[in-house]
Every structure is written in C-alpha cells, then in structure tokens.
Design a protein around this motif. Structure first.
Motif, PDB file in Angstrom:
ATOM      1  N   SER A   1      10.187   5.205  12.972  1.00 13.43           N
ATOM      2  CA  SER A   1       9.075   4.365  12.533  1.00 13.43           C
ATOM      3  C   SER A   1       9.644   3.191  11.745  1.00 13.43           C
ATOM      4  O   SER A   1      10.463   3.371  10.847  1.00 13.43           O
ATOM      5  CB  SER A   1       8.142   5.192  11.638  1.00 13.43           C
ATOM      6  OG  SER A   1       7.111   4.378  11.121  1.00 13.43           O
ATOM      7  N   THR A   2       9.200   1.997  12.100  1.00 18.61           N
ATOM      8  CA  THR A   2       9.717   0.816  11.397  1.00 18.61           C
ATOM      9  C   THR A   2       8.591  -0.133  11.022  1.00 18.61           C
ATOM     10  O   THR A   2       7.563  -0.202  11.702  1.00 18.61           O
ATOM     11  CB  THR A   2      10.746   0.045  12.258  1.00 18.61           C
ATOM     12  OG1 THR A   2      11.197  -1.107  11.534  1.00 18.61           O
ATOM     13  CG2 THR A   2      10.155  -0.410  13.590  1.00 18.61           C
TER      14      THR A   2
ATOM     15  N   GLU B   1       0.986   2.145  14.041  1.00 18.37           N
ATOM     16  CA  GLU B   1       0.395   2.773  12.860  1.00 18.37           C
ATOM     17  C   GLU B   1      -0.447   1.726  12.117  1.00 18.37           C
ATOM     18  O   GLU B   1      -0.015   0.594  11.929  1.00 18.37           O
ATOM     19  CB  GLU B   1       1.505   3.318  11.952  1.00 18.37           C
ATOM     20  CG  GLU B   1       2.235   4.486  12.602  1.00 18.37           C
ATOM     21  CD  GLU B   1       3.561   4.773  11.927  1.00 18.37           C
ATOM     22  OE1 GLU B   1       3.613   5.718  11.150  1.00 18.37           O
ATOM     23  OE2 GLU B   1       4.521   4.035  12.175  1.00 18.37           O
TER      24      GLU B   1
ATOM     25  N   CYS C   1       1.416  10.806   4.090  1.00 13.06           N
ATOM     26  CA  CYS C   1       2.176   9.564   4.262  1.00 13.06           C
ATOM     27  C   CYS C   1       2.067   8.692   3.021  1.00 13.06           C
ATOM     28  O   CYS C   1       0.989   8.531   2.468  1.00 13.06           O
ATOM     29  CB  CYS C   1       1.617   8.700   5.381  1.00 13.06           C
ATOM     30  SG  CYS C   1       1.373   9.515   6.901  1.00 13.06           S
ATOM     31  N   GLY C   2       3.162   8.119   2.631  1.00 13.97           N
ATOM     32  CA  GLY C   2       3.125   7.162   1.536  1.00 13.97           C
ATOM     33  C   GLY C   2       2.996   7.795   0.161  1.00 13.97           C
ATOM     34  O   GLY C   2       2.973   7.113  -0.847  1.00 13.97           O
TER      35      GLY C   2
ATOM     36  N   PHE D   1       0.833  -1.220   0.000  1.00  9.64           N
ATOM     37  CA  PHE D   1       0.000   0.000   0.000  1.00  9.64           C
ATOM     38  C   PHE D   1       0.864   1.265   0.000  1.00  9.64           C
ATOM     39  O   PHE D   1       0.356   2.363   0.178  1.00  9.64           O
ATOM     40  CB  PHE D   1      -0.868   0.012   1.270  1.00  9.64           C
ATOM     41  CG  PHE D   1      -0.017  -0.062   2.493  1.00  9.64           C
ATOM     42  CD1 PHE D   1       0.481   1.092   3.071  1.00  9.64           C
ATOM     43  CD2 PHE D   1       0.368  -1.297   3.005  1.00  9.64           C
ATOM     44  CE1 PHE D   1       1.338   1.017   4.153  1.00  9.64           C
ATOM     45  CE2 PHE D   1       1.235  -1.370   4.095  1.00  9.64           C
ATOM     46  CZ  PHE D   1       1.717  -0.214   4.658  1.00  9.64           C
TER      47      PHE D   1
ATOM     48  N   HIS E   1      -0.556  -2.339  10.696  1.00  9.18           N
ATOM     49  CA  HIS E   1      -1.468  -2.385   9.544  1.00  9.18           C
ATOM     50  C   HIS E   1      -2.344  -3.618   9.416  1.00  9.18           C
ATOM     51  O   HIS E   1      -3.229  -3.662   8.568  1.00  9.18           O
ATOM     52  CB  HIS E   1      -0.719  -2.175   8.219  1.00  9.18           C
ATOM     53  CG  HIS E   1       0.144  -0.950   8.205  1.00  9.18           C
ATOM     54  ND1 HIS E   1      -0.312   0.288   8.586  1.00  9.18           N
ATOM     55  CD2 HIS E   1       1.453  -0.766   7.876  1.00  9.18           C
ATOM     56  CE1 HIS E   1       0.662   1.177   8.478  1.00  9.18           C
ATOM     57  NE2 HIS E   1       1.739   0.563   8.070  1.00  9.18           N
TER      58      HIS E   1
ATOM     59  N   MET F   1       9.484   9.097   9.143  1.00 11.01           N
ATOM     60  CA  MET F   1       8.312   8.513   8.480  1.00 11.01           C
ATOM     61  C   MET F   1       8.230   8.922   7.015  1.00 11.01           C
ATOM     62  O   MET F   1       7.181   8.836   6.392  1.00 11.01           O
ATOM     63  CB  MET F   1       7.024   8.926   9.198  1.00 11.01           C
ATOM     64  CG  MET F   1       6.862   8.321  10.571  1.00 11.01           C
ATOM     65  SD  MET F   1       5.280   8.734  11.297  1.00 11.01           S
ATOM     66  CE  MET F   1       5.510   8.094  12.960  1.00 11.01           C
ATOM     67  N   GLY F   2       9.341   9.410   6.489  1.00 11.32           N
ATOM     68  CA  GLY F   2       9.358   9.736   5.065  1.00 11.32           C
ATOM     69  C   GLY F   2       9.673   8.491   4.256  1.00 11.32           C
ATOM     70  O   GLY F   2       9.216   7.397   4.583  1.00 11.32           O
TER      71      GLY F   2
ATOM     72  N   GLY G   1      11.645   5.301   2.960  1.00  9.44           N
ATOM     73  CA  GLY G   1      12.659   4.355   3.410  1.00  9.44           C
ATOM     74  C   GLY G   1      12.429   3.756   4.779  1.00  9.44           C
ATOM     75  O   GLY G   1      11.591   4.215   5.545  1.00  9.44           O
ATOM     76  N   GLU G   2      13.189   2.696   5.053  1.00  7.34           N
ATOM     77  CA  GLU G   2      13.106   1.987   6.328  1.00  7.34           C
ATOM     78  C   GLU G   2      14.347   2.366   7.155  1.00  7.34           C
ATOM     79  O   GLU G   2      15.458   1.879   6.872  1.00  7.34           O
ATOM     80  CB  GLU G   2      13.028   0.476   6.071  1.00  7.34           C
ATOM     81  CG  GLU G   2      13.200  -0.401   7.285  1.00  7.34           C
ATOM     82  CD  GLU G   2      12.273  -0.054   8.450  1.00  7.34           C
ATOM     83  OE1 GLU G   2      11.043   0.026   8.261  1.00  7.34           O
ATOM     84  OE2 GLU G   2      12.797   0.150   9.564  1.00  7.34           O
TER      85      GLU G   2
ATOM     86  N   SER H   1       4.798   0.105  12.185  1.00  9.50           N
ATOM     87  CA  SER H   1       3.802   0.056  11.117  1.00  9.50           C
ATOM     88  C   SER H   1       3.175  -1.334  11.129  1.00  9.50           C
ATOM     89  O   SER H   1       3.712  -2.267  10.535  1.00  9.50           O
ATOM     90  CB  SER H   1       4.477   0.334   9.769  1.00  9.50           C
ATOM     91  OG  SER H   1       4.908   1.663   9.734  1.00  9.50           O
TER      92      SER H   1
ATOM     93  N   PHE I   1      -5.857   5.807   4.378  1.00 13.66           N
ATOM     94  CA  PHE I   1      -4.953   5.494   3.254  1.00 13.66           C
ATOM     95  C   PHE I   1      -4.866   6.666   2.284  1.00 13.66           C
ATOM     96  O   PHE I   1      -5.870   7.268   1.935  1.00 13.66           O
ATOM     97  CB  PHE I   1      -5.486   4.255   2.518  1.00 13.66           C
ATOM     98  CG  PHE I   1      -4.762   3.950   1.239  1.00 13.66           C
ATOM     99  CD1 PHE I   1      -3.414   3.627   1.247  1.00 13.66           C
ATOM    100  CD2 PHE I   1      -5.435   3.990   0.011  1.00 13.66           C
ATOM    101  CE1 PHE I   1      -2.743   3.340   0.054  1.00 13.66           C
ATOM    102  CE2 PHE I   1      -4.770   3.699  -1.176  1.00 13.66           C
ATOM    103  CZ  PHE I   1      -3.422   3.383  -1.147  1.00 13.66           C
ATOM    104  N   ASN I   2      -3.655   6.982   1.871  1.00 11.96           N
ATOM    105  CA  ASN I   2      -3.454   8.021   0.855  1.00 11.96           C
ATOM    106  C   ASN I   2      -3.206   7.347  -0.480  1.00 11.96           C
ATOM    107  O   ASN I   2      -2.167   6.728  -0.675  1.00 11.96           O
ATOM    108  CB  ASN I   2      -2.251   8.891   1.215  1.00 11.96           C
ATOM    109  CG  ASN I   2      -2.537   9.708   2.447  1.00 11.96           C
ATOM    110  OD1 ASN I   2      -3.540  10.410   2.521  1.00 11.96           O
ATOM    111  ND2 ASN I   2      -1.676   9.596   3.438  1.00 11.96           N
TER     112      ASN I   2
HETATM  113  N1  SAH Z   1       9.550   2.374   6.625  1.00  9.25           N
HETATM  114  C1  SAH Z   1       9.049   2.910   7.826  1.00  9.25           C
HETATM  115  C2  SAH Z   1       8.929   4.426   7.819  1.00  9.25           C
HETATM  116  C3  SAH Z   1       8.419   5.066   6.566  1.00  9.25           C
HETATM  117  S1  SAH Z   1       6.761   4.760   6.162  1.00  9.25           S
HETATM  118  C4  SAH Z   1       7.714   2.263   8.188  1.00  9.25           C
HETATM  119  O1  SAH Z   1       7.167   1.546   7.368  1.00  9.25           O
HETATM  120  O2  SAH Z   1       7.263   2.475   9.310  1.00  9.25           O
HETATM  121  C5  SAH Z   1       5.910   5.873   7.252  1.00  9.25           C
HETATM  122  C6  SAH Z   1       4.461   5.515   7.504  1.00  9.25           C
HETATM  123  O3  SAH Z   1       3.635   5.821   6.385  1.00  9.25           O
HETATM  124  C7  SAH Z   1       4.289   4.043   7.807  1.00  9.25           C
HETATM  125  O4  SAH Z   1       3.436   3.815   8.878  1.00  9.25           O
HETATM  126  C8  SAH Z   1       3.650   3.578   6.518  1.00  9.25           C
HETATM  127  O5  SAH Z   1       3.006   2.396   6.727  1.00  9.25           O
HETATM  128  C9  SAH Z   1       2.755   4.733   6.173  1.00  9.25           C
HETATM  129  N2  SAH Z   1       2.270   4.691   4.797  1.00  9.25           N
HETATM  130  C10 SAH Z   1       2.916   4.203   3.735  1.00  9.25           C
HETATM  131  N3  SAH Z   1       2.160   4.324   2.615  1.00  9.25           N
HETATM  132  C11 SAH Z   1       1.005   4.891   2.995  1.00  9.25           C
HETATM  133  C12 SAH Z   1      -0.173   5.297   2.281  1.00  9.25           C
HETATM  134  N4  SAH Z   1      -0.283   5.157   0.957  1.00  9.25           N
HETATM  135  N5  SAH Z   1      -1.158   5.870   2.990  1.00  9.25           N
HETATM  136  C13 SAH Z   1      -1.025   6.070   4.318  1.00  9.25           C
HETATM  137  N6  SAH Z   1       0.054   5.716   5.036  1.00  9.25           N
HETATM  138  C14 SAH Z   1       1.062   5.135   4.379  1.00  9.25           C
END
Ligand code: SAH
Ligand code: SF4
Length: 364
Positions: free
Chosen positions: A202-203, A267, A344-345, A119, A226, A167-168, A170-171, A224, A300-301
């Motif tokens: 955030s991981t 998250e 996000c995302g 996602f 989900h 939370m940008g 990358g991991e 994260s 969700f975005n």
């Molecule tokens: N890799 C790390 C940090 C970056 S992602 C992680 O996964 O935690 C930062 C957050 O944005 C995470 O919680 C991720 O699940 C969320 N995210 C990613 N894509 C998204 C989307 N399309 N809509 C909403 N949240 C999203």
C-alpha cells in the motif's frame, strides 16, 4: 549490539551468498530458510539436518534475532495486535485480522512516517527510521508463532496467515530495498510461499519508487487516494504536491499493465464533510474511469486531537451507491479491533508516549 549477522535479514539468494562465503553448498540456504520461516526455529541446535560442526560454525558467526513482543492483545472480534520492541526504545505494531476465508497480517515498514498525511496518526508522529528486513519479516515470524501456526499440523500446511498487507506504520516504498526483500521472502516457497496476489503493498503514491517496483515485483498494489482532485489531495496526502493525481494514477495503471485481470485497490478514507459528498463521489467515478480498480471505503478511525470525524453510515452508503452506479467495484471496509485500537491509522498507541512528540495517547 551483537556483532553476529542476523539471518532473518536474508532472502534465499542472500543466504546462498552467505553460505558460499563459508565454503558451504548453496542448498544449505534452502534448509536454513525453511527452518526459520516454516518451522519458526530461532536456534541452530534445532536444525537437525545440518551437521553438528556446521551448527557450531553458524553459532559463532550468526544469529536469528526476532523482534521482542512487548504486548500481545486480542480483540473480542478475533483481531490480534502485537507491540514489538526494537532497539533504542522504538516500537512498532502488527495486526492480524481473521476473516471467514482468510487471515490478513498488516505489517509496518517504518517507525513513524515522513509523509504527514493529515488524517493518519502515524503521519502525525513524524519519521523515526526505516525497519530492517529482519524487523519487517520478523513481524510475520512473531505473528505465526503467537497464533500457534504448526506447518505440519494434520499433515498439511494450513496457513493461519494467508495474506500480508503493508498497511501498518510507514510508507513501504520509502523503505524500498527492505520492502522488496521482504516480499521475496513472503513469496518464496522455502519460506512463506504466499502467492503474489496475497501480498499487497500500500502506498500513498511515491511515483518513482512505484515505477521501480514494477521492474522487480508484481505483488498486488493498493493506492491511498482519499481525494478525487488535486486541491483536496494536496491537503490530505501532501506528497500529492510532488506527484499529483494524473502522475500517480498513470503509474498505477502502468504497474498493473500487461495483465487484464489485475486491479489496483483504491483506498479512500471517509472523512465527514471533507471528502464524502455526492459531488466528490461523482468526481471519483470520473477520475477512476480508465483505471482498472476496486475501491475500498475506509471509515475514518479517529485518534486523539485529530480535527477529522468519521463520515456517518448514511453518507458512506450514499457515496458508495454513486460509485457503484458509476460502474466502480466498491467495498466498505468493516472497522476491526476497535477495542484494542488496531484499526487503520491507529497503529501508534504506546509508541507516541515514547517519542514524546505530538499526540498524547491515552490507552486506558
Ligand atoms: N503509507 C502507506 C501504508 C500505510 S497506511 C499508505 O499510505 O498507503 C495504510 C492505510 O491506512 C492507508 O490507506 C491509510 O491512508 C489508511 N489510514 C491512515 N490513517 C487512517 C485513519 N485514521 N483512519 C482510517 N484509515 C487510515
Ligand atoms: Fe504515511 Fe501512509 Fe500515514 Fe500517509 S497514510 S502518513 S503515507 S503511513
């Protein structure tokens, strides 16, 4: 490529070693760190408490190279997004989200991401490379500058950026050393001086790295999650196949153990018809029963060509109510910066066009 050493890569401890090797006193490190991070200085000439000869020496061997801003966009809601240029055509995004009592900067740790969460637009882009410390902390440097931070304004050090979240793109735990060094600079009183509660990693659940992080840092943690079961999480967050729910939640509990006030932020992205039913909510209550946590529901975005849809407002409220009744602290995150794709995302935009992989993002 410049052969000079970029001092933005250095923590204060690194800087002390650097000065010791130059035959200089350790306190020079404090001064230079302060100039760079508190005063936003990127040239040695401005460092007036260093002797002219030391400044000249530094000029010869070192530089302060910050990421170059390609695009600087502001949303109607005050959210700010920067597209930063890196070498060889790579770029990354950084987002600033102002709220009533705080200003949060969302920083990237990698170009792309190898973990392929289904996602996440970054995950769909694939992995390109890790960022350096200079490129990660450089995002904070650039944002402070662009937001007009003046550390001496009104005689007190009011911060514009009060919180930093990884939370940008990358991991962060797969770019472990640079993430840890960046954290060190963020909490250093000679640099940004943020309290550890105001820095969040955030991981998606890289368990061995999470266990290592506990040894070297105690900043806030977001997981994260989900999905409330392995079957679904295997699909949404594929690293779950390697480190399933019980392992990852165990590592999170371990991370915050020793301080009863700490909580893991969970998250949970709300995907219509996928993970947003009442049954899922009940399952989540059970799964988190023994984990000191607070849940963030993230609408969700969407991004081009994604198979997922955002859950309806009603579904999100229904889900939230089950969690609250089940005793979980639950917040629904507001979507910010929609008009500039800063949510996000969605941190992908023009990067996608460059890598020519996967999605074809139309930013018009
Ligand atoms: N890799 C790390 C940090 C970056 S992602 C992680 O996964 O935690 C930062 C957050 O944005 C995470 O919680 C991720 O699940 C969320 N995210 C990613 N894509 C998204 C989307 N399309 N809509 C909403 N949240 C999203
Ligand atoms: Fe990577 Fe995080 Fe996106 Fe998953 S959600 S692909 S771990 S950036």
């Amino acid at each position: 490529m410049s052969s000079k050493v970029n001092l933005l890569n250095f923590t204060r401890a690194d800087m002390e070693v650097f000065f010791a090797e130059m035959g200089e006193k350790a306190f020079r490190a404090n001064q230079v760190i302060q100039w760079m991070h508190q005063y936003g200085v990127d040239n040695f000439d401005a460092m007036t408490n260093l002797s002219k000869s030391l400044r000249a020496k530094l000029e010869d061997v070192a530089e302060i190279r910050t990421p170059e801003v390609l695009i600087d966009q502001a949303s109607v809601d005050g959210t700010h997004k920067w597209l930063l240029k890196l070498d060889s055509g790579n770029s990354i995004e950084t987002v600033f989200i102002p709220e009533k009592n705080r200003g949060t900067l969302c920083i990237s740790s990698q170009v792309g991401c190898a973990l392929e969460c289904s996602f996440c637009s970054t995950g769909q882009q694939g992995f390109n490379r890790n960022l350096t410390v200079a490129e990660i902390i450089g995002q904070v440097w650039v944002a402070n500058k662009a937001l007009g931070w003046d550390p001496m304004a009104n005689g007190k050090r009011e911060r514009i950026i009060s919180n930093v979240v990884f939370m940008g793109m990358g991991e962060p735990l797969l770019n472990f050393d640079c993430t840890v060094k960046t954290i060190e600079i963020l909490v250093d009183d000679f640099a940004y001086g943020l309290s550890k509660r105001r820095v969040t990693v955030s991981t998606s659940g890289v368990v061995p790295a999470l266990l290592r992080l506990k040894e070297v840092s105690d900043v806030a943690l977001a997981l994260s999650l989900h999905a409330p079961n392995d079957e679904l999480r295997d699909v949404l967050v594929p690293i779950n196949k390697k480190y399933p729910l019980d392992k990852v939640l165990g590592a999170c509990k371990d991370y915050i153990s020793g301080d009863t006030r700490r909580k893991v932020t969970i998250e949970y992205v709300m995907l219509e018809g996928v993970n947003d039913s009442v049954a899922h909510a009940r399952q989540l209550v059970k799964v988190l029963k023994d984990v000191p946590s607070k849940v963030n529901l993230i609408p969700f975005n969407p991004f081009p060509k994604t198979q997922y849809k955002r859950s309806s407002d009603e579904a999100i409220v229904r889900f939230r109510d089950v969690l609250i009744k089940g005793g979980l602290i639950t917040l629904t995150r507001r979507t910010r910066g929609d008009d500039i794709d800063a949510a996000c995302g969605q941190l992908v935009g023009i990067v996608m066009d460059k890598t020519k992989r996967g999605l074809n993002v139309d930013n018009s």
